[in-house]
Design a protein around this motif. Structure first.
Motif, PDB file in Angstrom:
ATOM      1  N   UNK A  13      43.059   5.145   6.490  1.00 55.52           N
ATOM      2  CA  UNK A  13      44.557   5.101   7.075  1.00 55.52           C
ATOM      3  C   UNK A  13      43.725   3.563   6.558  1.00 55.52           C
ATOM      4  N   UNK A  14      45.593   2.614   6.880  1.00 59.95           N
ATOM      5  CA  UNK A  14      46.181   1.676   6.727  1.00 59.95           C
ATOM      6  C   UNK A  14      47.469   2.084   8.288  1.00 59.95           C
ATOM      7  N   UNK A  15      47.609   3.286   8.202  1.00 62.33           N
ATOM      8  CA  UNK A  15      48.491   3.064  10.269  1.00 62.33           C
ATOM      9  C   UNK A  15      47.968   4.711  10.377  1.00 62.33           C
ATOM     10  N   UNK A  16      48.734   5.114  11.304  1.00 62.94           N
ATOM     11  CA  UNK A  16      47.968   6.173  12.126  1.00 62.94           C
ATOM     12  C   UNK A  16      49.331   7.295  11.349  1.00 62.94           C
ATOM     13  N   UNK A  17      49.878   6.595  10.383  1.00 64.31           N
ATOM     14  CA  UNK A  17      50.919   7.841   9.941  1.00 64.31           C
ATOM     15  C   UNK A  17      50.858   8.869   8.270  1.00 64.31           C
ATOM     16  N   UNK A  18      49.721   7.981   7.866  1.00 63.50           N
ATOM     17  CA  UNK A  18      49.605   8.194   5.901  1.00 63.50           C
ATOM     18  C   UNK A  18      48.659   8.115   5.900  1.00 63.50           C
ATOM     19  N   UNK A  19      47.123   8.783   5.462  1.00 66.23           N
ATOM     20  CA  UNK A  19      46.103   9.705   4.926  1.00 66.23           C
ATOM     21  C   UNK A  19      46.077   8.852   3.367  1.00 66.23           C
ATOM     22  N   UNK A  20      44.990   7.149   3.743  1.00 67.41           N
ATOM     23  CA  UNK A  20      45.159   6.922   1.539  1.00 67.41           C
ATOM     24  C   UNK A  20      44.604   7.387   0.718  1.00 67.41           C
ATOM     25  N   UNK A  21      42.890   8.067   1.859  1.00 68.84           N
ATOM     26  CA  UNK A  21      41.879   8.702   1.016  1.00 68.84           C
ATOM     27  C   UNK A  21      41.254   9.537   1.981  1.00 68.84           C
ATOM     28  N   UNK A  22      40.928  10.843   1.613  1.00 70.16           N
ATOM     29  CA  UNK A  22      40.027  11.818   2.721  1.00 70.16           C
ATOM     30  C   UNK A  22      38.726  11.994   1.942  1.00 70.16           C
ATOM     31  N   UNK A  23      37.548  12.098   2.136  1.00 69.50           N
ATOM     32  CA  UNK A  23      36.378  12.721   2.161  1.00 69.50           C
ATOM     33  C   UNK A  23      35.944  13.555   2.801  1.00 69.50           C
ATOM     34  N   UNK A  24      35.246  15.140   2.354  1.00 69.35           N
ATOM     35  CA  UNK A  24      35.134  15.818   3.572  1.00 69.35           C
ATOM     36  C   UNK A  24      33.119  15.129   3.745  1.00 69.35           C
TER      37      UNK A  24
END
Length: 303
Positions: A74-85
């Protein structure tokens, strides 16, 4: 370059599309059953910038959150930039990253891949695994994002994989390399940086690509300027592109080819399914069907 207006591209590329819902047994859910890392079913902060705590706004600095099996950048609490299992770090968790891997329908065996934007390294990590003969260069402007690579189990630099810290626009303009695939997925805490969506940048991307080279761009559909970005790509690539919306998100993936006319038929899609299953890429046939539908819709609109 051609003088097609943004409104014209909007009508030609975005009209008449509605996202289908995928069934429970859709192959995009069947990546691999290998358990690659243990995880705790708890919610916790994986990494925060110095001096920050839960609830603070970290002022655009990257941080990592964990919730159950999910680790996200994240760069902030509102948006996911990347995700991983955490249990399966190679799995492409975000739908748009699966769509971007659709470039394999147009070039199933690329030897030179370049990526602008690292994020959590989902695409870089997956390409490193699935395409062992490919040389991969990733350009990321933020050193603090690169510093988080171990949190996302991104491979170390080697003779065929490297991460460079620098401005992607400058790299595309100056590098003498001629990639087969150029993937553009560069975002900051505000959105897509202007230097990565300008006409000049897309012109340089076209010039840099090797013969039959393919540029793959992630556009954010909620960006008020995303149709203008698509129009610029259309101009730089002389209309030789297809735009594929991701299922269930606002992301739009642009596939733009230098050289022969870009296309994908149902017959070509069927011939590729066995190859992708052998590569632990069982999600790709569903992506291919979506790409074919976009070509079919465009053909009907042009009649």
């Amino acid at each position: 370059m051609s003088g097609t207006s943004a409104a014209g591209v909007d009508d030609a590329l975005f009209s008449g599309w509605s996202a289908p819902r995928l069934g429970e047994d859709d192959p995009s859910d069947l990546l691999t059953e290998t358990n690659l890392a243990p995880h705790d079913q708890v919610c916790r902060v994986g990494y925060l910038p110095s001096g920050s705590c839960m609830g603070d706004h970290p002022l655009g600095k990257p941080f990592v959150l964990e919730f159950g099996d999910s680790r996200s950048l994240h760069f902030d609490w509102a948006c996911v930039q990347s995700g991983m299992s955490i249990a399966n770090p190679l799995k492409l968790s975000l739908e748009y990253t699966k769509t971007m891997m659709g470039f394999l329908f147009f070039n199933p065996d690329p030897r030179h891949i370049e990526m602008i934007g690292l994020g959590g390294g989902s695409l870089a990590k997956y390409c490193h695994h699935a395409l062992p003969d490919a040389d991969i260069t990733v350009v990321e402007i933020r050193s603090d994002v690169i510093d988080l690579r171990e949190h996302f189990l991104i491979p170390s630099d080697s003779d065929r994989f490297r991460i460079l810290c620098g401005d992607g626009a400058d790299y595309v303009k100056a590098s003498p390399a001629r990639p087969d695939i150029l993937m553009v997925d560069g975002f900051d805490d505000v959105g897509q940086p202007p230097q990565l969506c300008s006409s000049e940048f897309y012109d340089h991307c076209y010039s840099r690509l090797g013969p039959e080279g393919l540029m793959v761009v992630n556009l954010w559909g909620k960006d008020r300027d995303y149709r203008h970005h698509a129009a610029r790509i259309e101009q730089s690539f002389f209309g030789n592109l297809i735009i594929v919306p991701s299922e269930g998100t606002s992301n739009k993936t642009v596939f733009a080819r230098k050289g022969s006319r870009i296309s994908l038929s149902t017959a070509e899609l069927e011939r590729s399914e066995t190859v992708f299953k052998d590569r632990d890429a069982r999600f790709l046939p569903a992506i291919g069907k979506r790409i074919v539908r976009q070509f079919q819709r465009r053909t009907k609109q042009n009649r």
